[in-house]
Each structure stands twice: as structure tokens, then as C-alpha cells.
Design a protein around this motif. Structure first.
Motif, PDB file in Angstrom:
ATOM      1  N   THR A  53      21.783  64.663  -4.044  1.00 46.14           N
ATOM      2  CA  THR A  53      22.968  63.525  -3.752  1.00 46.14           C
ATOM      3  C   THR A  53      24.343  64.215  -3.867  1.00 46.14           C
ATOM      4  O   THR A  53      24.550  65.135  -4.662  1.00 46.14           O
ATOM      5  CB  THR A  53      23.068  62.419  -5.067  1.00 46.14           C
ATOM      6  N   LEU A  96      22.863  66.169  -8.633  1.00 45.75           N
ATOM      7  CA  LEU A  96      24.024  65.670  -8.124  1.00 45.75           C
ATOM      8  C   LEU A  96      25.350  66.978  -7.743  1.00 45.75           C
ATOM      9  O   LEU A  96      25.461  67.473  -8.661  1.00 45.75           O
ATOM     10  CB  LEU A  96      24.737  64.437  -8.758  1.00 45.75           C
ATOM     11  N   HIS A 122      19.253  61.760 -12.715  1.00 43.90           N
ATOM     12  CA  HIS A 122      18.806  61.965 -11.301  1.00 43.90           C
ATOM     13  C   HIS A 122      17.333  62.856 -11.324  1.00 43.90           C
ATOM     14  O   HIS A 122      16.563  62.366 -10.445  1.00 43.90           O
ATOM     15  CB  HIS A 122      20.171  62.532 -10.655  1.00 43.90           C
TER      16      HIS A 122
END
Length: 321
Positions: free
Chosen positions: A133, A104, A96
Motif C-alpha cells: 500500500t 505501507l 497490514h
């Protein structure tokens, strides 16, 4: 038999070994494990023998139709699952970040905080880090704490359900959880000024499953009133199912005030006038003990605590608006 040392373990143990242990513990079948790992069954058998030889004890009982973990094997399988979940989280975070994200964060929450405190904290964090996220999972305290223990979540907003949780986790209290009894607006008890407590147990009830704090509080309320616990029940943790049942059938439920406030205000549900208060112990932020939360988790915790403190300072309840 000599004890197993960390240096010795780290020299030969591989992630593939952990995958085998975790898979075999779940399937309890050599053929299914071989299929899931995409290797031959003899290769699974050989790898398992090597692992057990290095550890110095059997991990699984060889039964005619299955392979069940031994007592020591269950502990090894548990740690294999935790290590693999940690590794998956690491890989997800790295990928990510490489793609330009900010990481995340996986959050578990019981239902009461999701009405006000949780959304406010999410908005505050996302305003500062829009590329972070955030995954949010709702559930019971017991199920969420099991996931936290196995590193499937970064933090949980819940309450302890077992004594051993106090050794495993850190707890930062946030707010109490006021409860209420509710029915559909068309229920015969709706709007009654003088609630006939003796008749409550005769109605169908929607209840939380056995072992949850909400269920225990309901049973204690009936015991304190000298009444029998309802026998005609539907057990569910689904708020949507509960609300639909209350609006379509003459049923009663004990729920957090924050969960039902919008439906009460809209006239879909009616709070019953109770002569005694119903409050659960404080829920709070729960993290793994002796493990410093990541920056995203710390930012979310700070936002959550700031929101709750601001509501308390303003004289507004933290979780019922």
C-alpha cells in the motif's frame, strides 16, 4: 540534580504517559485532555505530577485558563509526538502484514515530480509488489519536511528550506526544476513576441505562499530585473485552483514547466516568452539522517532514481517530459 538516564526512563515511562503529554500539548487544557483520553481530570493531574516528578522538571505552566508547555516541555512533547507516530506506523505495518499485505509506504512530494518521475516509480514498485500500500501526499517542501521529521512520512521528494534540515535529513539530488511564466490563452499577453517586463507587476498574480522556494525565486526574478514585486496577488499551493484562475481571469503565474505542460499543449494556457531562464535548485529524495529506510522505501528510491537516470540518458528532461 542528577541527569536522567535511559535505563531509568525506560523502567517507568509508558505509552500512556506519552499520550498524555502529546494530548495536553495539543489541547493545553486538562479537561479536554481527560475527555480525549477517556479518564478523569484528577487522574490526568496525578499522572502529570508523576511524570514531572520522574523527569525532575515541569512540563507545563499552570495558567488560569490553560496549560502551556515550558521550554523543556515543548521538547518532551515533540519527542512524544514522534514516538507515538512511530508506534502507530509500526502497528499499521504489522496489521497490514498479518492481513496478507506487503506493508505501507508513505511518500510526500512537491508538485514537479508528480507529473512524470513519481508515477513511473510507483508503477515500477507496484508491478513487483502489488500488495504494497502506497500513500502519496502533495505539499510544499516546508510542510512535508515537518511531517518527515515527526515520522508521519517515510520519505519526501522536495528541497531543503531551512539550514537545520541539513543536520536532520539525508538528501539525494534528482533533477532541477525549470520554471515558466504562464497565462490563460485569452490573456492580452498571450502570444506576445516581445514581453513588456515593466508591465508584468501591474497584472494580478497567483503566487506560492511566503517562505516557499517558488515564492523566493519569483521575488528574486523581479529584483534581478529591477522591478517591484506584484502587489495584486492570490496565494495558494493548489494547482487546481491556480489552473482554474488562469483560465478564467487575466492573471499570471510562475509554475514548474512539468506542472503546466499538458495545459499548454492543449491550448488552455500560454507560456510567456521570457528573455531569461527560470530554474529552481535541484529537488531530491530526503530521508531521516541516521535511520535506514525500510525495504519498501529503498525499493521506491531505487525505482525513482532509475527512472530519472533513464530519462537523462535518453536526453529527456526528468520532470517536463
Amino acid at each position: 540534580m542528577a541527569d536522567l538516564g535511559f535505563a531509568q526512563l525506560s523502567n517507568w515511562l509508558r505509552f500512556r504517559h506519552l499520550v498524555l503529554i502529546d494530548t495536553l500539548a495539543r489541547t493545553q487544557n486538562m479537561h479536554a485532555t481527560a475527555t480525549e483520553m477517556n479518564i478523569s481530570q484528577p487522574a490526568v493531574s496525578k499522572m502529570l505530577r508523576e511524570i514531572e516528578h520522574q523527569l525532575g522538571f515541569d512540563l507545563f505552566r499552570r495558567l488560569p485558563r490553560s496549560m502551556t508547555p515550558t521550554d523543556l516541555g515543548s521538547q518532551v512533547a515533540r519527542y512524544a509526538q514522534i514516538a507515538l507516530n512511530d508506534a502507530r506506523h509500526f502497528v499499521g505495518q504489522v496489521n497490514h502484514l498479518r492481513q496478507g499485505g506487503h506493508g505501507l509506504l508513505k511518500i510526500g512530494s512537491i508538485f514537479a515530480p508528480t507529473s512524470v518521475a513519481l508515477p513511473a516509480a510507483i508503477v515500477a514498485v507496484k508491478t513487483r509488489w502489488p500488495l504494497l500500500t502506497m500513500e502519496v501526499l502533495e505539499g510544499t517542501s516546508a510542510s512535508l519536511l515537518a511531517m518527515l521529521e515527526h515520522k508521519e512520512l517515510d520519505l519526501v521528494i522536495a528541497r531543503f528550506t531551512l539550514d537545520r534540515h541539513r543536520q536532520l535529513f539525508e538528501f539525494q539530488p534528482l533533477a532541477p526544476e525549470p520554471l515558466c511564466l504562464v497565462t490563460g490563452s485569452q490573456h492580452p499577453l498571450a502570444g506576445a513576441d516581445d514581453l513588456p517586463l515593466a508591465e508584468l507587476a501591474n497584472w494580478p498574480w497567483i503566487v506560492f505562499p511566503t517562505g516557499t522556494p517558488m515564492r523566493a525565486r519569483l521575488e528574486r526574478a523581479f529584483a534581478e530585473a529591477g522591478m517591484r514585486t506584484p502587489e495584486n496577488t492570490v496565494e495558494t499551493i493548489s494547482l487546481q485552483t491556480t489552473l482554474q484562475l488562469l483560465q478564467t481571469a487575466p492573471m499570471v503565474a510562475m509554475l514548474a514547466e512539468a506542472m503546466v505542460a499538458p495545459d499548454v499543449q492543449a491550448g488552455r494556457l500560454t507560456r510567456l516568452a521570457l528573455p531569461f531562464p527560470l530554474v529552481l535548485a535541484d529537488y531530491g529524495i530526503i530521508t531521516r539522517r541516521q535511520e535506514t529506510p525500510g525495504w519498501a522505501a529503498q525499493a521506491f528510491i531505487q525505482a525513482l532514481r532509475s527512472d530519472v537516470q533513464a530519462r537523462n540518458h535518453d536526453g529527456r528532461p526528468a520532470d517536463n517530459g
